[in-house]
Design a protein around this motif. Structure first.
Motif, PDB file in Angstrom:
ATOM      1  N   MET A   1       0.862  -1.189   0.128  1.00  0.00           N
ATOM      2  CA  MET A   1      -0.060   0.037   0.031  1.00  0.00           C
ATOM      3  C   MET A   1       0.802   1.374  -0.171  1.00  0.00           C
ATOM      4  O   MET A   1       1.993   1.344   0.598  1.00  0.00           O
ATOM      5  N   PHE A   2       0.397   2.191  -0.742  1.00  0.00           N
ATOM      6  CA  PHE A   2       1.348   3.372  -0.882  1.00  0.00           C
ATOM      7  C   PHE A   2       0.672   4.632  -0.420  1.00  0.00           C
ATOM      8  O   PHE A   2      -0.590   4.805  -0.403  1.00  0.00           O
ATOM      9  N   LEU A   3       1.250   5.559   0.469  1.00  0.00           N
ATOM     10  CA  LEU A   3       0.614   6.759   0.893  1.00  0.00           C
ATOM     11  C   LEU A   3       1.383   7.697  -0.043  1.00  0.00           C
ATOM     12  O   LEU A   3       2.598   8.116  -0.238  1.00  0.00           O
ATOM     13  N   PHE A   4       0.479   8.589  -0.892  1.00  0.00           N
ATOM     14  CA  PHE A   4       0.937   9.759  -1.774  1.00  0.00           C
ATOM     15  C   PHE A   4       0.732  11.138  -1.122  1.00  0.00           C
ATOM     16  O   PHE A   4      -0.783  11.283  -0.887  1.00  0.00           O
ATOM     17  N   LEU A   5       1.558  11.635  -1.012  1.00  0.00           N
ATOM     18  CA  LEU A   5       1.063  13.206  -0.466  1.00  0.00           C
ATOM     19  C   LEU A   5       1.539  14.128  -1.685  1.00  0.00           C
ATOM     20  O   LEU A   5       2.474  14.297  -1.903  1.00  0.00           O
ATOM     21  N   ASP A   6       0.095  14.681  -1.887  1.00  0.00           N
ATOM     22  CA  ASP A   6       0.021  15.690  -3.053  1.00  0.00           C
ATOM     23  C   ASP A   6       0.203  17.140  -2.658  1.00  0.00           C
ATOM     24  O   ASP A   6      -0.753  17.564  -1.832  1.00  0.00           O
ATOM     25  N   VAL A   7       1.343  17.724  -2.367  1.00  0.00           N
ATOM     26  CA  VAL A   7       1.614  19.221  -2.061  1.00  0.00           C
ATOM     27  C   VAL A   7       1.683  20.226  -3.013  1.00  0.00           C
ATOM     28  O   VAL A   7       1.632  21.320  -2.739  1.00  0.00           O
ATOM     29  N   VAL A   8       1.617  19.806  -4.294  1.00  0.00           N
ATOM     30  CA  VAL A   8       1.563  20.786  -5.432  1.00  0.00           C
ATOM     31  C   VAL A   8       0.207  21.381  -5.800  1.00  0.00           C
ATOM     32  O   VAL A   8      -0.094  22.428  -5.894  1.00  0.00           O
ATOM     33  N   SER A   9      -0.833  20.764  -5.348  1.00  0.00           N
ATOM     34  CA  SER A   9      -2.324  21.105  -5.651  1.00  0.00           C
ATOM     35  C   SER A   9      -2.563  22.284  -4.725  1.00  0.00           C
ATOM     36  O   SER A   9      -2.065  22.459  -3.677  1.00  0.00           O
ATOM     37  N   PRO A  10      -3.219  23.279  -5.146  1.00  0.00           N
ATOM     38  CA  PRO A  10      -3.886  24.453  -4.229  1.00  0.00           C
ATOM     39  C   PRO A  10      -4.351  23.836  -2.879  1.00  0.00           C
ATOM     40  O   PRO A  10      -4.047  24.504  -1.836  1.00  0.00           O
ATOM     41  N   ILE A  11      -5.094  22.786  -2.900  1.00  0.00           N
ATOM     42  CA  ILE A  11      -5.477  22.245  -1.512  1.00  0.00           C
ATOM     43  C   ILE A  11      -5.025  20.739  -1.543  1.00  0.00           C
ATOM     44  O   ILE A  11      -5.193  19.748  -2.189  1.00  0.00           O
ATOM     45  N   PRO A  12      -3.679  20.598  -0.464  1.00  0.00           N
ATOM     46  CA  PRO A  12      -3.154  19.541  -0.479  1.00  0.00           C
ATOM     47  C   PRO A  12      -3.762  18.438  -0.016  1.00  0.00           C
ATOM     48  O   PRO A  12      -4.955  18.379   0.631  1.00  0.00           O
ATOM     49  N   GLU A  13      -3.587  16.969  -0.456  1.00  0.00           N
ATOM     50  CA  GLU A  13      -4.308  15.884  -0.312  1.00  0.00           C
ATOM     51  C   GLU A  13      -3.304  14.502   0.218  1.00  0.00           C
ATOM     52  O   GLU A  13      -2.308  14.766  -0.586  1.00  0.00           O
ATOM     53  N   PHE A  14      -3.855  13.817   0.877  1.00  0.00           N
ATOM     54  CA  PHE A  14      -3.343  12.490   0.893  1.00  0.00           C
ATOM     55  C   PHE A  14      -3.969  11.410   0.014  1.00  0.00           C
ATOM     56  O   PHE A  14      -5.408  11.681  -0.117  1.00  0.00           O
ATOM     57  N   HIS A  15      -3.423  10.446  -0.630  1.00  0.00           N
ATOM     58  CA  HIS A  15      -4.063   9.491  -1.313  1.00  0.00           C
ATOM     59  C   HIS A  15      -3.689   8.133  -1.015  1.00  0.00           C
ATOM     60  O   HIS A  15      -2.315   8.102  -0.752  1.00  0.00           O
ATOM     61  N   ILE A  16      -4.362   7.325  -0.781  1.00  0.00           N
ATOM     62  CA  ILE A  16      -3.938   5.851  -0.164  1.00  0.00           C
ATOM     63  C   ILE A  16      -4.178   4.894  -1.550  1.00  0.00           C
ATOM     64  O   ILE A  16      -5.339   4.977  -2.093  1.00  0.00           O
ATOM     65  N   ILE A  17      -3.081   4.516  -2.051  1.00  0.00           N
ATOM     66  CA  ILE A  17      -3.034   3.815  -3.095  1.00  0.00           C
ATOM     67  C   ILE A  17      -2.779   2.325  -2.835  1.00  0.00           C
ATOM     68  O   ILE A  17      -1.671   1.819  -2.173  1.00  0.00           O
ATOM     69  N   ASN A  18      -3.452   1.438  -3.584  1.00  0.00           N
ATOM     70  CA  ASN A  18      -3.191  -0.187  -3.396  1.00  0.00           C
ATOM     71  C   ASN A  18      -3.533  -0.744  -4.764  1.00  0.00           C
ATOM     72  O   ASN A  18      -4.667  -0.589  -5.486  1.00  0.00           O
ATOM     73  N   ASP A  19      -2.822  -1.587  -5.096  1.00  0.00           N
ATOM     74  CA  ASP A  19      -2.656  -2.229  -6.515  1.00  0.00           C
ATOM     75  C   ASP A  19      -3.282  -1.340  -7.634  1.00  0.00           C
ATOM     76  O   ASP A  19      -4.060  -1.448  -8.477  1.00  0.00           O
ATOM     77  N   LYS A  20      -2.109  -0.283  -7.669  1.00  0.00           N
ATOM     78  CA  LYS A  20      -2.446   0.720  -8.857  1.00  0.00           C
ATOM     79  C   LYS A  20      -3.699   1.319  -8.658  1.00  0.00           C
ATOM     80  O   LYS A  20      -4.324   1.881  -9.902  1.00  0.00           O
ATOM     81  N   LYS A  21      -4.533   1.218  -7.736  1.00  0.00           N
ATOM     82  CA  LYS A  21      -5.643   2.206  -7.605  1.00  0.00           C
ATOM     83  C   LYS A  21      -5.746   2.902  -6.488  1.00  0.00           C
ATOM     84  O   LYS A  21      -5.452   2.703  -5.353  1.00  0.00           O
ATOM     85  N   ILE A  22      -6.400   4.455  -6.774  1.00  0.00           N
ATOM     86  CA  ILE A  22      -6.596   5.113  -5.478  1.00  0.00           C
ATOM     87  C   ILE A  22      -7.725   4.645  -4.598  1.00  0.00           C
ATOM     88  O   ILE A  22      -8.797   4.730  -5.339  1.00  0.00           O
ATOM     89  N   ILE A  23      -7.417   4.117  -3.419  1.00  0.00           N
ATOM     90  CA  ILE A  23      -8.445   3.883  -2.508  1.00  0.00           C
ATOM     91  C   ILE A  23      -9.311   5.023  -2.016  1.00  0.00           C
ATOM     92  O   ILE A  23     -10.356   4.820  -2.021  1.00  0.00           O
ATOM     93  N   VAL A  24      -8.447   6.025  -1.639  1.00  0.00           N
ATOM     94  CA  VAL A  24      -9.274   6.983  -1.077  1.00  0.00           C
ATOM     95  C   VAL A  24      -8.329   8.608  -1.200  1.00  0.00           C
ATOM     96  O   VAL A  24      -7.034   8.109  -1.092  1.00  0.00           O
ATOM     97  N   SER A  25      -8.934   9.465  -1.393  1.00  0.00           N
ATOM     98  CA  SER A  25      -8.324  10.811  -1.175  1.00  0.00           C
ATOM     99  C   SER A  25      -8.819  11.690  -0.178  1.00  0.00           C
ATOM    100  O   SER A  25     -10.116  11.833  -0.070  1.00  0.00           O
ATOM    101  N   ILE A  26      -7.939  12.328   0.663  1.00  0.00           N
ATOM    102  CA  ILE A  26      -8.496  13.221   1.659  1.00  0.00           C
ATOM    103  C   ILE A  26      -7.639  14.345   1.635  1.00  0.00           C
ATOM    104  O   ILE A  26      -6.751  14.378   1.580  1.00  0.00           O
ATOM    105  N   LYS A  27      -8.449  15.408   1.775  1.00  0.00           N
ATOM    106  CA  LYS A  27      -7.976  16.700   1.888  1.00  0.00           C
ATOM    107  C   LYS A  27      -7.383  16.949   3.024  1.00  0.00           C
ATOM    108  O   LYS A  27      -7.939  16.637   4.039  1.00  0.00           O
ATOM    109  N   ILE A  28      -6.231  17.505   3.194  1.00  0.00           N
ATOM    110  CA  ILE A  28      -5.498  17.784   4.363  1.00  0.00           C
ATOM    111  C   ILE A  28      -6.051  19.391   5.024  1.00  0.00           C
ATOM    112  O   ILE A  28      -6.242  19.270   6.233  1.00  0.00           O
ATOM    113  N   ILE A  29      -6.213  20.244   4.159  1.00  0.00           N
ATOM    114  CA  ILE A  29      -6.830  21.571   4.525  1.00  0.00           C
ATOM    115  C   ILE A  29      -8.231  21.512   3.820  1.00  0.00           C
ATOM    116  O   ILE A  29      -8.333  21.024   2.806  1.00  0.00           O
ATOM    117  N   GLN A  30      -9.058  22.285   4.446  1.00  0.00           N
ATOM    118  CA  GLN A  30     -10.282  22.719   3.527  1.00  0.00           C
ATOM    119  C   GLN A  30     -10.496  23.836   2.804  1.00  0.00           C
ATOM    120  O   GLN A  30     -11.292  23.847   2.224  1.00  0.00           O
TER     121      GLN A  30
END
Length: 87
Positions: A1-30
């Motif tokens: 399972m991968f934890l991907f942190l996207d800080v480039v987007s205007p609203i940063p997000e965590f993505h949990i990836i498993n088997d090359k599929k994004i399981i969930v995307s969660i915004k860090i700030i609202q």
């Protein structure tokens, strides 16, 4: 399972990836008035407990740019610290 942190987007997000599929995307700030540095650790702990990430994470990924220099530093520092604590 991968934890991907996207800080480039205007609203940063965590993505949990498993088997090359994004399981969930969660915004860090609202909204843009919140600070990434204040929200990243509590949001990670919430995700860790909700999705029981304990020993399931095998890879940590963070974006490296282009983007806000401060957000990139916070994201890279968070992932580096998390990596050290997991090893």
């Amino acid at each position: 399972m991968f934890l991907f942190l996207d800080v480039v987007s205007p609203i940063p997000e965590f993505h949990i990836i498993n088997d090359k599929k994004i399981i969930v995307s969660i915004k860090i700030i609202q909204n843009l008035n919140e600070k990434l540095s204040d929200s990243i650790i509590p949001k990670y702990l919430e995700i860790k407990n909700t999705y029981n990430l304990g020993n399931k994470l095998t890879h940590l990924i963070v974006t490296i740019g282009p983007g806000s220099y401060t957000a990139l530093r916070v994201g890279a520092s968070f992932i580096a610290g998390l990596s050290q604590s997991m090893s």
